[in-house]
Design an enzyme around this catalytic site. Sequence first.
Site, PDB file in Angstrom:
ATOM      1  N   VAL A   1      28.943  47.934  31.621  1.00 10.97           N
ATOM      2  CA  VAL A   1      29.919  48.503  32.563  1.00 10.97           C
ATOM      3  C   VAL A   1      30.307  47.340  33.484  1.00 10.97           C
ATOM      4  CG1 VAL A   1      30.267  50.117  34.459  1.00 10.97           C
ATOM      5  CG2 VAL A   1      29.013  50.850  32.423  1.00 10.97           C
ATOM      6  N   PRO A   2      31.545  46.848  33.361  1.00  8.80           N
ATOM      7  CA  PRO A   2      31.863  45.495  33.863  1.00  8.80           C
ATOM      8  C   PRO A   2      32.096  45.390  35.373  1.00  8.80           C
ATOM      9  CG  PRO A   2      33.787  46.472  32.867  1.00  8.80           C
ATOM     10  CD  PRO A   2      32.684  47.473  32.679  1.00  8.80           C
ATOM     11  N   CYS A   3      31.024  45.540  36.150  1.00  7.34           N
ATOM     12  CA  CYS A   3      31.148  45.402  37.601  1.00  7.34           C
ATOM     13  C   CYS A   3      31.446  43.948  37.993  1.00  7.34           C
ATOM     14  CB  CYS A   3      29.894  45.900  38.301  1.00  7.34           C
ATOM     15  SG  CYS A   3      28.383  45.087  37.784  1.00  7.34           S
ATOM     16  N   HIS A   4      31.171  43.013  37.056  1.00  8.56           N
ATOM     17  CA  HIS A   4      31.457  41.593  37.374  1.00  8.56           C
ATOM     18  C   HIS A   4      32.961  41.340  37.490  1.00  8.56           C
ATOM     19  CE1 HIS A   4      31.371  41.945  32.948  1.00  8.56           C
ATOM     20  NE2 HIS A   4      32.324  41.027  32.943  1.00  8.56           N
TER      21      HIS A   4
END
Lengths: 171, 197
Positions: free
Chosen positions: B166-169
């Site tokens: 889950v691409p929180c970056h």
Amino acid sequence: MNTLPFDPTATQYADTVLRVCRAVLGPTPEAEDAWSEAYLAALRAWPDLRPDSNVEGWLVTIAHRKAIDVVRARRRHAVPVGAAPEPRRPGPARAGDDGIPPLRDPRIWDALAALPDKQRACVTYHHVAGLPHAEVASIVGGSVAAARRASSDGIARLRRDLADVLEGGGP
Amino acid sequence: MTDALFAGLDPDPATRDRLRARLVRDAAAADLLDVVVRTVDSPVGPLLLAGTDRGLVKVAFAREDHDRVLATLATEIGPRLLADPAGLDDVARQLDQYFTGARTSFDLDVDLRLAHGFRRDVVAHLPAIAYGHTASYAEVARAVGRPRASRAVGTACARNPLPLVVPCHRVVRSDGTPGQYGGGERAKRWLLDLEAG
């Protein structure tokens, strides 16, 4: 309710538990079966274990009982014959195809198996599993002094039975 | 002396591995596992992966302290937790592909039970930010209908239970600098560079 992770809280004692199973059954596939059954039973009961329990003592007790069950099953299934029962031969002192490690000397298994039940239990719990005598006494019943005596009598008998092995330094 | 007597009882590494694999297999067959975990190496350091019967539930960087993560998983999900060095192999393979640039999105079952309330709304929205793109904390706040909550969006990203997948970056500061990250700012910059190609 116990909320500690089974791994590594319980699995850190995997080697100790196998030592106990092997002390009763020798370095056999049956010892590994007993280990597997013990850990599966422990996993099943894990959430209900009291949080202040001695996890190592609990596991060792389960494993020892599973191993003893195997010994009893063997006796039940033993076919009575006129001649002496076939001696238990745990195999040669070298690594086999099944990955069982080399042993110092296979005679240790016969010597352990030949001990009276209480001596073998106390030797297994104290010397093989490393539990203190007080803990051993709470598992096998009787006083701490009696557990200590059974343990030292067992070791004395093993030393006597295995004198030539120990003097020779093993193969 | 007694040590020498019982030296033959000790298992070798192959026996250890075989017994552990068998325990994982038996436990799964008996439906006795709450959580399966595995550690993999990655360009952003060792990652702890955890899965339940519903899917991937946790990805943890080393900075999170894996022992503490295990304790949290046991408390929040269940204590019947086992490490399986060969488990979660679909997750491990897709992560490998992602790190080599061969994969731009993940096709995995995920279990979002460790993200609650507003944080879960944020986590559910993040996959909408495409590979190679970024969004600011304020933009994500607007997208989830709480335009004044950009600080809370920052917290939700920092506590995202499934970083990387889950691409929180991809959520960065309004000035374009990477901002904080559960895996450290260097890891975040590395991931953004990877996706920039």
